[in-house]
Design a protein around this motif. Structure first.
Motif, PDB file in Angstrom:
ATOM      1  N   ILE A  35     -26.581  -3.264   3.539  1.00  0.00           N
ATOM      2  CA  ILE A  35     -26.313  -2.702   1.980  1.00  0.00           C
ATOM      3  C   ILE A  35     -26.077  -1.153   1.805  1.00  0.00           C
ATOM      4  N   GLN A  38     -28.188   3.605  -2.251  1.00  0.00           N
ATOM      5  CA  GLN A  38     -27.957   3.779  -3.550  1.00  0.00           C
ATOM      6  C   GLN A  38     -28.288   5.187  -3.884  1.00  0.00           C
ATOM      7  N   VAL A  41     -27.451   6.351  -7.406  1.00  0.00           N
ATOM      8  CA  VAL A  41     -28.080   5.583  -8.670  1.00  0.00           C
ATOM      9  C   VAL A  41     -29.287   6.582  -9.146  1.00  0.00           C
ATOM     10  N   SER A  71     -33.963   1.260 -11.767  1.00  0.00           N
ATOM     11  CA  SER A  71     -32.506   0.612 -11.212  1.00  0.00           C
ATOM     12  C   SER A  71     -32.723   0.521  -9.631  1.00  0.00           C
ATOM     13  N   GLN A  72     -33.399   1.256  -8.881  1.00  0.00           N
ATOM     14  CA  GLN A  72     -33.630   1.385  -7.539  1.00  0.00           C
ATOM     15  C   GLN A  72     -34.066  -0.130  -7.294  1.00  0.00           C
ATOM     16  N   ARG A  74     -34.404  -2.748  -8.706  1.00  0.00           N
ATOM     17  CA  ARG A  74     -33.281  -3.943  -9.277  1.00  0.00           C
ATOM     18  C   ARG A  74     -32.248  -3.770  -8.168  1.00  0.00           C
ATOM     19  N   ASN A  75     -31.823  -2.810  -7.847  1.00  0.00           N
ATOM     20  CA  ASN A  75     -30.894  -2.823  -6.570  1.00  0.00           C
ATOM     21  C   ASN A  75     -31.453  -3.460  -5.288  1.00  0.00           C
ATOM     22  N   SER A  76     -32.787  -2.882  -5.007  1.00  0.00           N
ATOM     23  CA  SER A  76     -33.338  -3.638  -3.909  1.00  0.00           C
ATOM     24  C   SER A  76     -33.428  -5.051  -3.970  1.00  0.00           C
ATOM     25  N   CYS A  78     -31.572  -7.019  -5.673  1.00  0.00           N
ATOM     26  CA  CYS A  78     -30.244  -7.650  -5.434  1.00  0.00           C
ATOM     27  C   CYS A  78     -29.641  -7.762  -4.235  1.00  0.00           C
ATOM     28  N   GLY A  79     -29.973  -6.590  -3.366  1.00  0.00           N
ATOM     29  CA  GLY A  79     -29.619  -6.733  -1.948  1.00  0.00           C
ATOM     30  C   GLY A  79     -30.489  -7.698  -1.373  1.00  0.00           C
ATOM     31  N   ALA A 107     -32.639   1.395  -0.995  1.00  0.00           N
ATOM     32  CA  ALA A 107     -32.257   1.635  -2.227  1.00  0.00           C
ATOM     33  C   ALA A 107     -32.779   3.143  -2.633  1.00  0.00           C
ATOM     34  N   CYS A 152     -33.859  -9.433  -9.963  1.00  0.00           N
ATOM     35  CA  CYS A 152     -32.317  -9.870  -9.487  1.00  0.00           C
ATOM     36  C   CYS A 152     -32.226 -11.322  -9.477  1.00  0.00           C
TER      37      CYS A 152
END
Length: 165
Positions: A35, A38, A41, A71-72, A74-76, A78-79, A107, A152
């Motif tokens: 991934i 980020q 971010v 956001s970090q 959430r990004n993790s 989603c990853g 992330a 996510c």
């Protein structure tokens, strides 16, 4: 329609709980997921999505503070959801040994405590949050001493990452 499934995992990496030590020892040299870091971010809280709002509703109904949406995280999450779908598995640890902490680390989320909940194929958001609340390990992540969350959903696969910096 698939049968709903869910898993929960919590660890205390700073304390070195026996389970954490086994995971670190066993998976330390495993490859990282592919991934994108980020680094650009922001770590500032963002508005909660519907799932995060339902988790906060459960927390506040029990007299706990709402979790900030990261956001970090959430990004993790989603990853991890993408990885689950791309590699066709449903578990906290991937068949290649990739752990939840790999996604959180990549992330850029610096944590002292982190956890992960997984769910898939529930008919609606409310039912899957209720399933988490009916499971002791999931409930511990929802109502635990975390301060931030990121949830996510991808193609019926839901990943929740929670943490404390």
């Amino acid at each position: 329609m698939s049968t709903p499934k869910f898993l929960a995992l919590i660890t205390l990496p700073a304390i070195g709980v026996v389970i954490g030590l086994v995971l670190v020892d066993h998976f330390f040299f495993q490859p990282r997921p592919a991934i994108t870091p980020q680094s650009t971010v922001s770590s500032a809280p963002i508005a909660p999505n519907v799932l995060e709002a339902l988790v906060n509703q459960e927390r506040t109904s029990k007299g706990l503070s709402a979790l900030e949406t990261s956001s970090q995280l959430r990004n993790s999450a989603c990853g991890k959801a993408d990885h689950l779908l791309q590699h066709d598995y449903f578990a906290h640890v991937a068949p290649n040994g990739t752990t939840p902490w790999s996604f959180i680390d990549q992330a850029g989320y610096q944590y002292t405590l982190a956890g992960e909940n997984l769910a898939e194929h529930y008919p609606d958001n409310y039912e899957f949050v209720q399933a988490w609340m009916n499971s002791p390990s999931h409930r511990a992540n929802v109502l635990g001493e975390f301060s931030e969350q990121g949830i996510c959903e991808r193609e019926g696969m839901v990943v929740m990452h929670v943490g404390v910096r």
